[in-house]
Enzyme design. Sequence first.
Site, PDB file in Angstrom:
ATOM      1  CD  GLU A   1     -11.252  -3.007  -0.655  1.00 49.11           C
ATOM      2  OE1 GLU A   1     -10.146  -2.539  -0.361  1.00 49.11           O
ATOM      3  OE2 GLU A   1     -12.217  -3.014   0.112  1.00 49.11           O
TER       4      GLU A   1
ATOM      5  CG  HIS B   1      -4.711  -1.483  -2.666  1.00 48.43           C
ATOM      6  ND1 HIS B   1      -5.103  -2.573  -3.412  1.00 48.43           N
ATOM      7  CD2 HIS B   1      -5.802  -0.690  -2.554  1.00 48.43           C
ATOM      8  CE1 HIS B   1      -6.390  -2.423  -3.737  1.00 48.43           C
ATOM      9  NE2 HIS B   1      -6.833  -1.298  -3.231  1.00 48.43           N
TER      10      HIS B   1
ATOM     11  NE  ARG C   1      -7.293   5.053   2.682  1.00 47.39           N
ATOM     12  CZ  ARG C   1      -7.745   4.568   1.522  1.00 47.39           C
ATOM     13  NH1 ARG C   1      -9.035   4.319   1.359  1.00 47.39           N
ATOM     14  NH2 ARG C   1      -6.921   4.291   0.551  1.00 47.39           N
TER      15      ARG C   1
ATOM     16  CG  PHE D   1     -14.953  -0.892  -1.624  1.00 43.80           C
ATOM     17  CD1 PHE D   1     -15.425  -1.001  -2.916  1.00 43.80           C
ATOM     18  CD2 PHE D   1     -13.771  -0.191  -1.413  1.00 43.80           C
ATOM     19  CE1 PHE D   1     -14.737  -0.415  -3.977  1.00 43.80           C
ATOM     20  CE2 PHE D   1     -13.072   0.395  -2.468  1.00 43.80           C
ATOM     21  CZ  PHE D   1     -13.549   0.281  -3.745  1.00 43.80           C
TER      22      PHE D   1
ATOM     23  CG  LEU E   1      -5.474   1.153  -6.941  1.00 40.75           C
ATOM     24  CD1 LEU E   1      -5.188   0.300  -5.726  1.00 40.75           C
ATOM     25  CD2 LEU E   1      -6.146   2.447  -6.521  1.00 40.75           C
TER      26      LEU E   1
ATOM     27  CD  GLN F   1      -5.193   0.587   2.985  1.00 40.75           C
ATOM     28  OE1 GLN F   1      -5.629   1.343   2.150  1.00 40.75           O
ATOM     29  NE2 GLN F   1      -5.921   0.107   3.968  1.00 40.75           N
TER      30      GLN F   1
ATOM     31  NE  ARG G   1      -8.344  -1.014   0.209  1.00 41.02           N
ATOM     32  CZ  ARG G   1      -8.444   0.192  -0.345  1.00 41.02           C
ATOM     33  NH1 ARG G   1      -7.634   1.157   0.023  1.00 41.02           N
ATOM     34  NH2 ARG G   1      -9.352   0.418  -1.266  1.00 41.02           N
TER      35      ARG G   1
END
Lengths: 246, 594
Positions: free
Chosen positions: B263, B250, B405, B126, B260, B248, B294
């Site tokens: 990732e 994304h 994050r 990730f 979503l 955040q 991110r």
Amino acid sequence: MLNNKLEVSMYRYNPEVDKFPYMKTYSISKPSKDIMVLDLLNLLKEEDQSISYRRSCREGVCGSDGMNINGKNGLACITPISSVIKKNKIELRPLPGLPVIRDLVVDMSEFYAQYEKIKPFLQNETTAPEQERLQSPEDRDKLDGLYECILCACCSTSCPSFWWNPDKFVGPAALLQAYRFLADSRDLKTYERLEALSDPFSVYRCHGIMNCVNVCPKGLNPNKAIGEIKSMLQKNKKDIIVSDKL
Amino acid sequence: MNSIFGNNIKTIEFDALIIGGGGSGMRASLELAKSGLNTAVVSKVFPTRSHTVSAQGGITCAIASADPNDDWRWHMYDTVKGADFIGDQDAIEYLCSEGPKAVFELEHMGLPFSRFDNGRIYQRPFGGQSKDFGKGGQAARTCAAADRTGHALLHTLYQNNVKEGSNFLNEWFAVDLVKNSKDEVTGVIAFSIENGEVAYLKAQATVLATGGAGRIYASTTNALINTGDGLAMALRAGYPAQDMEMWQFHPTGIYGAGSLVTEGCRGEGGYLINKDGERFMERYAPNVKDLAGRDVVARSMVLEILEGRGCGEKNDHIFLKLDHLGEEVLNSKLPGICELSRTFAHVDPIYEPIPVVPTCHYMMGGTPTNVSGQAFTRKNGEDYLIPGLFSAGEAACVSVHGANRLGGNSLLDLVVFGRATGMHIQNELKSGGGVDPATKSDIDFSLERLQKLNESSDGFDTAEVKRELQECMQNYFGVFRRGEFMKKGLDQLDELKNKVDNLHLKDKSDAFNTSRVEAIELQNLYEVAVATAVSAYERIESRGAHARDDYPERDDENWLCHTIFDPLNKSVSKRKVNFEPTKVDAFPPKVRTY
């Protein structure tokens, strides 16, 4: 002008004011692009706040908005209106066979009770290792098509056997989960699980009508899982079953 | 729901009350159910409908499966760096070192993790992950159940709560905290969505596990239910919020729909391209490219679009290319993404790229807590624990995510701190801790908002006001921020205040009245939006997810700190970041490059 209106016929029932449920027709301008049935409901609710339905993730993974759309159970949030419009009309009803709380919201207690009945949790009383229990990719593959269930109840509420015996027939959704644990190499209560399903109702009320397979929004196959349970029940001898898994 | 004041409402008493049935709430309740304390989970949806279910890629943790030499300290280093150095290092240390225990517990509970050939849990790379403190190349540290890890985790936790016999008040909606005269929290006012019954749920310990509030923005990956209910309750009760400017975005929300795309797609080898087909992340993050933090990837995408290299007719999005991974990998590792992409983007990733755009995804800020989940307020510049109040998960700010994050760290946060909170409450209550009772007038005070809404005979429309709020936040507090624009946004929020306070609830019925719920949710969103806007305006630097084009540099001299938003006077103060882990030396701030 003829075709730019969409007629939505919706099941309405508010126990505080309505003696009986009724169908109410809403006329709405056809959206310029294809939208989901849930988007349509949200538009209607802006006009009429009193419409009630459940919704959460709006992407087909939480299982809140199962309903009967033009006669077929499905999730409102992943059903494009283009796929269900018939003659400029959409008919929305609550999931069949469960008591209606209000409008498109049903009381799912009986559905959840069946889920709890199959003990939907891993049972393995051996001392757990410090790390994870090992499982081969092949054994893990056996859980595919089972663990993905979102408990939307589209399958069980489309099943005539469940309509007849919602208290005694476990129903396709919970049976799919029963098999999810029977199929898990880490679960050691195979014999007990099968014993609990061996009466004439729990599994054997399934007559292979296949409505469950037809409506599952996640493309799962409860009928196949039920078939697997039936064949395990056929050879339900404690020694055979237990040795199969160990 | 006519007269709810006074003695008319019933009291239901518990030892501990958990507001929210997602990952952190159910991990806490599991701990408490096993302890024998009388605990209830209050959830506005059936627990498996909570937003944890939408988490895809996995749970990041140094279980040393993909790499037998993996080390939680490396995970800690990545998390500190990812947070742009304002994550509390005592909390991050706890997260990363306790993590393996919490993940193995989930496996023992039955979570169907994907597996490596040797039978151990599958881990994928990730963003922001490294070996050997950034010196050993890309790590693969995210434990996954295909791309449905959140679903698998949430169902596993619910199943184990069923096993342990936890109490659930499902489809009950918590409205406001109840406080006694000593400023201790003694429970909540809540109502049953199914039949409108209002009750005072009394408890010695109240845990806010209500998740995020992504719905303050017009475009978000978050579920419709993510309205910051717990954080808003705390703010209304006068308790502060920390680091609320840190939201955040994304990189890969599906263009137009917001859903979503994990990732994990880039972890498995997918990459982003602009309209020229260029893999542009090679320019912005030469070392790790598409697997940078991110915030870095999201900003790079927006810059590509602003400079005219976006895809599509309007040049307003980016493509995520996956087809080169092949059908087999996509079907086995990313089946959920293929499904979502076909449904919402009308694109089959086996053949075509997915149109994506940075989309609001996660609230790094929240109710400030310590590592035991105890919420605190500030008195004379010091932390002051609030008796009776706890928080965990996205609703809380413990703070392990700081200014940004890392992917896969949210699920770990849920289980590690849900568990820690449950353990702490158990110890506290068993050793005689607790709070004094509230009086009738304390309870009436907390009923006022609901009462006002129920009595409204005219006023503003929930859907319209919500749209105004979301557009304001989207326009002025998005990926890039600027003082003069944020000032406009703040003025707009001021104007909205009157509308939010005077919503007209047309339908007053009791049975499953979702318009009542939506009106209160909007009021909750407003509280969170104001905290966000004020904090963002006040932090005059760029750090992590907070990117200001009028203050583009990080300013460690003045802003290596948390912001604390005080809801009573809508002001922001600074709070020190913890640099005192106990098992390792602290990681000092340095320039953050990928």
